[in-house]
Enzyme design. Structure first.
Site, PDB file in Angstrom:
ATOM      1  N   GLY A   1       0.784  -1.238   0.000  1.00  0.00           N
ATOM      2  CA  GLY A   1       0.000   0.000   0.000  1.00  0.00           C
ATOM      3  C   GLY A   1       0.812   1.282   0.000  1.00  0.00           C
ATOM      4  O   GLY A   1       0.262   2.351   0.284  1.00  0.00           O
ATOM      5  N   SER A   2       2.090   1.213  -0.370  1.00  0.00           N
ATOM      6  CA  SER A   2       2.871   2.460  -0.357  1.00  0.00           C
ATOM      7  C   SER A   2       2.373   3.440  -1.422  1.00  0.00           C
ATOM      8  O   SER A   2       2.439   4.656  -1.229  1.00  0.00           O
ATOM      9  CB  SER A   2       4.363   2.186  -0.519  1.00  0.00           C
ATOM     10  OG  SER A   2       4.657   1.723  -1.812  1.00  0.00           O
ATOM     11  N   ASN A   3       1.875   2.929  -2.537  1.00  0.00           N
ATOM     12  CA  ASN A   3       1.335   3.848  -3.555  1.00  0.00           C
ATOM     13  C   ASN A   3       0.044   4.505  -3.085  1.00  0.00           C
ATOM     14  O   ASN A   3      -0.200   5.671  -3.368  1.00  0.00           O
ATOM     15  CB  ASN A   3       1.136   3.122  -4.889  1.00  0.00           C
ATOM     16  CG  ASN A   3       2.429   3.023  -5.670  1.00  0.00           C
ATOM     17  OD1 ASN A   3       2.879   3.993  -6.280  1.00  0.00           O
ATOM     18  ND2 ASN A   3       3.059   1.857  -5.624  1.00  0.00           N
TER      19      ASN A   3
ATOM     20  N   HIS B   1       2.838  -0.174 -12.966  1.00  0.00           N
ATOM     21  CA  HIS B   1       3.610  -1.418 -13.129  1.00  0.00           C
ATOM     22  C   HIS B   1       5.093  -1.070 -13.031  1.00  0.00           C
ATOM     23  O   HIS B   1       5.532  -0.067 -13.595  1.00  0.00           O
ATOM     24  CB  HIS B   1       3.289  -2.053 -14.487  1.00  0.00           C
ATOM     25  CG  HIS B   1       3.962  -3.363 -14.697  1.00  0.00           C
ATOM     26  ND1 HIS B   1       3.545  -4.517 -14.061  1.00  0.00           N
ATOM     27  CD2 HIS B   1       5.041  -3.706 -15.436  1.00  0.00           C
ATOM     28  CE1 HIS B   1       4.340  -5.525 -14.425  1.00  0.00           C
ATOM     29  NE2 HIS B   1       5.259  -5.044 -15.252  1.00  0.00           N
TER      30      HIS B   1
ATOM     31  N   ASN C   1      -3.427   1.741 -13.910  1.00  0.00           N
ATOM     32  CA  ASN C   1      -2.587   0.776 -13.196  1.00  0.00           C
ATOM     33  C   ASN C   1      -1.155   1.305 -13.166  1.00  0.00           C
ATOM     34  O   ASN C   1      -0.748   2.064 -14.044  1.00  0.00           O
ATOM     35  CB  ASN C   1      -2.612  -0.571 -13.936  1.00  0.00           C
ATOM     36  CG  ASN C   1      -1.766  -1.630 -13.251  1.00  0.00           C
ATOM     37  OD1 ASN C   1      -1.819  -1.789 -12.019  1.00  0.00           O
ATOM     38  ND2 ASN C   1      -0.962  -2.348 -14.013  1.00  0.00           N
TER      39      ASN C   1
ATOM     40  N   MET D   1      -2.840  -7.324  -7.674  1.00  0.00           N
ATOM     41  CA  MET D   1      -2.111  -8.413  -8.321  1.00  0.00           C
ATOM     42  C   MET D   1      -3.039  -9.493  -8.871  1.00  0.00           C
ATOM     43  O   MET D   1      -2.691 -10.675  -8.901  1.00  0.00           O
ATOM     44  CB  MET D   1      -1.094  -9.010  -7.329  1.00  0.00           C
ATOM     45  CG  MET D   1      -0.098  -7.990  -6.788  1.00  0.00           C
ATOM     46  SD  MET D   1       0.801  -7.062  -8.067  1.00  0.00           S
ATOM     47  CE  MET D   1       1.996  -8.299  -8.547  1.00  0.00           C
ATOM     48  N   ARG D   2      -4.235  -9.084  -9.320  1.00  0.00           N
ATOM     49  CA  ARG D   2      -5.173 -10.024  -9.931  1.00  0.00           C
ATOM     50  C   ARG D   2      -5.511  -9.549 -11.346  1.00  0.00           C
ATOM     51  O   ARG D   2      -5.593  -8.343 -11.588  1.00  0.00           O
ATOM     52  CB  ARG D   2      -6.506 -10.061  -9.138  1.00  0.00           C
ATOM     53  CG  ARG D   2      -6.368 -10.275  -7.661  1.00  0.00           C
ATOM     54  CD  ARG D   2      -6.153 -11.709  -7.288  1.00  0.00           C
ATOM     55  NE  ARG D   2      -7.068 -12.620  -7.931  1.00  0.00           N
ATOM     56  CZ  ARG D   2      -6.830 -13.942  -8.063  1.00  0.00           C
ATOM     57  NH1 ARG D   2      -5.722 -14.459  -7.592  1.00  0.00           N
ATOM     58  NH2 ARG D   2      -7.702 -14.735  -8.651  1.00  0.00           N
TER      59      ARG D   2
HETATM   60  C1  GAR Z   1       4.266  -1.562  -7.058  1.00  0.00           C
HETATM   61  O1  GAR Z   1       5.661  -1.593  -7.266  1.00  0.00           O
HETATM   62  C2  GAR Z   1       3.544  -1.751  -8.369  1.00  0.00           C
HETATM   63  O2  GAR Z   1       4.233  -1.223  -9.453  1.00  0.00           O
HETATM   64  C3  GAR Z   1       3.431  -3.245  -8.451  1.00  0.00           C
HETATM   65  O3  GAR Z   1       3.166  -3.650  -7.129  1.00  0.00           O
HETATM   66  C4  GAR Z   1       3.818  -2.763  -6.236  1.00  0.00           C
HETATM   67  C5  GAR Z   1       2.852  -2.377  -5.137  1.00  0.00           C
HETATM   68  O4  GAR Z   1       3.510  -1.639  -4.157  1.00  0.00           O
HETATM   69  N1  GAR Z   1       2.381  -3.635  -9.331  1.00  0.00           N
HETATM   70  C6  GAR Z   1       2.481  -4.646 -10.182  1.00  0.00           C
HETATM   71  O5  GAR Z   1       3.444  -5.366 -10.265  1.00  0.00           O
HETATM   72  C7  GAR Z   1       1.261  -4.837 -11.078  1.00  0.00           C
HETATM   73  N2  GAR Z   1       1.542  -5.667 -12.204  1.00  0.00           N
HETATM   74  P1  GAR Z   1       2.691  -0.970  -2.972  1.00  0.00           P
HETATM   75  O6  GAR Z   1       1.718  -2.032  -2.452  1.00  0.00           O
HETATM   76  O7  GAR Z   1       3.715  -0.610  -1.952  1.00  0.00           O
HETATM   77  O8  GAR Z   1       1.960   0.222  -3.534  1.00  0.00           O
END
Ligand code: GAR
Length: 213
Positions: free
Chosen positions: A34-36, A131, A129, A112-113
């Site tokens: 959840g950092s984003n 990535h 999204n 991630m689904r």
């Molecule tokens: C992020 O690095 C994002 O780019 C990746 O999951 C991480 C979630 O980080 N997403 C994917 O790989 C999607 N295909 P977070 O939970 O700290 O936000």
């Protein structure tokens, strides 16, 4: 003297952030840390991204994102994919939850689904999204590992519109992250995440701006 690569490839953020008729209403979908989510929430708090977070949907019980949402005072709804007979059934409940919270932009932040047409059709053109690669390179799982294994000199992250194929759809914003010789998956991932947190709020604003113009 050569300029550093990072000065050349890190996109500028808005000097003046756009204001919309109403704050954008965001529904965040996350599976993990959840950092984003937190970066987007802080951008809103700083008065940059003109938005509110209507709901956080997560699919893994105990995911860090739930704790962050609680600390940020955001409503969080667990929709555990393991309890659904199909991807479509899960997406149906996701759509209901987003609509019940008045969401107009769906923001996947570490979701991630795979998603289905049930979600994509309900929020056509308004699902983003992030990535951790410079798409179209390295879609799918373990993108950072893939980049390291391929021996690239520049990795990065992409915010893009969501289409049915995984990690496809037009890019909105990308940031590049040059590799260092000592990089391991965690060190590279950490530098990519710094850029993710920078560009995701700006990319949301940019996508919304393109939508109204
Ligand atoms: C992020 O690095 C994002 O780019 C990746 O999951 C991480 C979630 O980080 N997403 C994917 O790989 C999607 N295909 P977070 O939970 O700290 O936000």
């Amino acid at each position: 003297m050569l300029e550093t690569a990072s000065a050349l490839i890190s996109p500028p953020l808005p000097v003046v952030w756009p204001r919309f008729e109403q704050p954008l209403s965001l529904g965040i979908m996350a599976s993990g840390n959840g950092s984003n989510l937190e970066a987007i929430a802080h951008s809103i708090e700083r008065g940059e991204l003109h938005a509110r977070i209507g709901v956080v949907i997560y699919n893994n019980p105990g995911a860090g994102v739930a704790e962050r949402a609680s600390r940020l005072g955001l409503p969080a709804v667990l929709l555990n994919h393991r309890h659904y007979p199909s991807r479509e059934a899960l997406d149906h409940d996701i759509v209901q939850t987003l609509q019940a919270h008045g969401v107009d932009w769906v923001i996947m932040a570490g979701w991630m689904r795979c998603v289905t047409a049930v979600l994509i059709d309900a929020f056509a053109g308004q699902i983003l999204n992030i990535h951790p690669s410079l798409l179209p390179s390295f879609p799918g799982l373990r993108a950072v590992d893939q980049a390291l294994a391929a021996g690239v000199k520049v990795a990065g992250c992409t915010v893009h519109h969501v289409e049915l194929a995984v990690d496809s759809g037009p890019a909105i914003m990308q940031a590049a992250v040059p590799l260092e010789p000592s990089d391991t998956p965690p060190t590279l991932q950490a530098r990519i995440q710094v850029q993710e947190h920078r560009i995701y709020p700006a990319a949301i604003a940019l996508a919304a701006l393109e939508n109204v113009n």
